[in-house]
Design a protein around this motif. Sequence first.
Motif, PDB file in Angstrom:
ATOM      1  N   GLY A 211       0.732  -1.163  -0.035  1.00 32.12           N
ATOM      2  CA  GLY A 211      -0.168  -0.117   0.071  1.00 32.12           C
ATOM      3  C   GLY A 211       1.057   1.256  -0.020  1.00 32.12           C
ATOM      4  O   GLY A 211       1.641   1.450  -1.026  1.00 32.12           O
ATOM      5  N   GLN A 212       0.810   2.179   1.064  1.00 35.92           N
ATOM      6  CA  GLN A 212       1.573   3.321   0.909  1.00 35.92           C
ATOM      7  C   GLN A 212       2.963   3.182   1.190  1.00 35.92           C
ATOM      8  O   GLN A 212       3.784   3.687   0.740  1.00 35.92           O
ATOM      9  N   ALA A 213       3.429   1.806   1.741  1.00 40.04           N
ATOM     10  CA  ALA A 213       4.868   1.749   2.103  1.00 40.04           C
ATOM     11  C   ALA A 213       5.643   1.102   0.531  1.00 40.04           C
ATOM     12  O   ALA A 213       6.786   0.883   0.717  1.00 40.04           O
ATOM     13  N   ALA A 214       4.833   1.081  -0.358  1.00 44.85           N
ATOM     14  CA  ALA A 214       5.285   0.014  -1.628  1.00 44.85           C
ATOM     15  C   ALA A 214       6.455   0.702  -1.908  1.00 44.85           C
ATOM     16  O   ALA A 214       7.393   0.245  -2.535  1.00 44.85           O
ATOM     17  N   GLU A 215       6.622   2.261  -2.102  1.00 44.44           N
ATOM     18  CA  GLU A 215       7.551   2.957  -2.491  1.00 44.44           C
ATOM     19  C   GLU A 215       9.033   2.528  -2.011  1.00 44.44           C
ATOM     20  O   GLU A 215      10.279   2.795  -2.564  1.00 44.44           O
ATOM     21  N   ASN A 216       8.947   1.840  -0.870  1.00 43.58           N
ATOM     22  CA  ASN A 216      10.061   1.599  -0.005  1.00 43.58           C
ATOM     23  C   ASN A 216      10.594   0.053  -0.294  1.00 43.58           C
ATOM     24  O   ASN A 216      11.482  -0.399   0.282  1.00 43.58           O
ATOM     25  N   VAL A 217       9.841  -0.533  -1.350  1.00 43.96           N
ATOM     26  CA  VAL A 217      10.155  -2.005  -1.213  1.00 43.96           C
ATOM     27  C   VAL A 217      10.741  -2.179  -2.845  1.00 43.96           C
ATOM     28  O   VAL A 217      10.861  -1.599  -3.725  1.00 43.96           O
ATOM     29  N   TYR A 218      11.905  -3.145  -2.709  1.00 39.93           N
ATOM     30  CA  TYR A 218      12.796  -3.325  -3.876  1.00 39.93           C
ATOM     31  C   TYR A 218      11.697  -4.559  -4.757  1.00 39.93           C
ATOM     32  O   TYR A 218      11.447  -5.436  -4.033  1.00 39.93           O
TER      33      TYR A 218
END
Length: 426
Positions: A211-218
């Motif tokens: 969700g919101q955290a997606a941008e921090n995931v490789y």
Amino acid sequence: MIDLRLLREDPERVRASQRSRGEDVDLVDALLSADERRRASGTRFDELRAEQKQLGRQVAAAKGEEKAALLARTKELAAEVKAADAAQGEAKEEAERLQRALANLIDPAAPVGGEEDFVTLEEIGTPRDFAAEGFEPRDHVELGQLLGAIDTERGAKVAGARSYYLTGPGALLELALVNMAMAQATAVGFTPMITPALVRPAAMDGTGFLGQAAENVYYLADDDRYLVGTSEVPLAAYHMDEILDAERLPLRYAGFSSCFRREAGTYGKDTRGIIRVHQFEKVEMFVFTTPEDAEAEHRRLLQWEKDFLNALELPYRVIDVASGDLGASAARKFDIEAWVPTQGKYREVTSTSNTTEYQARRLSIRMRDGEGVRPLATLNGTLVAVPRVIVALLENHQRADGSVVLPEALRPFLGGRSVLEPVAAR
RNA sequence: GGAGGCGUCGCCUAGUCCGGUCUAUGGCGCCGCACUGCUAAUGCGGUUUGGGCUUUACCGUCCAUCGAGGGUUCAAAUCCCUCCGCCUCCGCCA
């Protein structure tokens, strides 16, 4: 995911939770009406399908002209069934998409507000007064260099910004911390686990990190795999699609893995040192328990985190994170922040969340007890996030000559060594 | 990377070739009842999961579910396609 029955019965409670998080309140009503459409389209499909099945049985028994007549009718019905099936599929998909987009219900006990509105629950230990001791504390980067323990320069050369090598005593320090954490966890009944760091989308999404955290995931597009930011992901997904016997609960796992974080949107923050890095190792506690026990287990996780930091003789504070700063999965979250002398601040070293039944619903993990089959609760908590604990250890336990005194509890895991001494530069 | 085999409601298993009361067989395990000094054995019944309707629960009923998704057909566990996983062999490799 939240319980749809609860949503139908008490939508205002869900709206209030969204409001408190500072998230979209309209989502609640969009989901309510999508759920309505889902049920209506499902009922229509069921009715048509029941008719089709009944006629099908007649077709099987019929012969000759009678059969031909029946086939004319069933053919028409088949088209209707197909259309109803498609409509049902779309309605279901839309309802589930909205249901997944909705964050967990906030625990009413959590403080309301944004990042700055946390409540400090307690402060343990006293930060050292270096002025009184007559010297200026060195920061962990400088200490790491002096001790031959951390090499951030070559880390950047080889792997880019926010990368580092743990060298010599630094490498041993990591292994000692991990072993000490595992020893503590197993002593209180956790099962040690070494988990995959590379997972499929279902695991990542199920734990709520897309969700919101997606941008921090490789993400590895060629293979459709994600690098985990915490072993919470593989540990939560470990029992995906399973029904656990309530008598086996709580199930407690201590997972060790590398953790990968893109740290997007943190440019300029903590660029020096190893406080915020792209890759680190961590021991994470993860628990599957009954919804009734979840709150008590949350307190236990916090206590185990405190036990660990107490053993390392670090000053820290415990904060109750405010509603607007909770992850999508968490109903309530306690962070522990250790004192970092050269920053004159407390910095996060652990975090424990009660995710109630939210992740369990997304991952389809249930339990069977006297009541029947129902979702269980999951909780997570950091036992040791290696780099940040190394920062706290070096800075808090340093001496004027640049050496660092190791806490008693850690020494057995370092072959009895009690002090790290400066070495000649290499 | 190449070749082949396999995936059935907790576990094992029948069914798949040749589509139609499959409304999924049988065994083990588990639950209930009966019988029984106790236990065991035996007998009878029940036992996937999810969704809908019955305003909740009970009861009842309908639908879906045979690794996942699509297709063919009036009708799919069964035929076709794609994907996922497991096993065997070959190749490569820490």
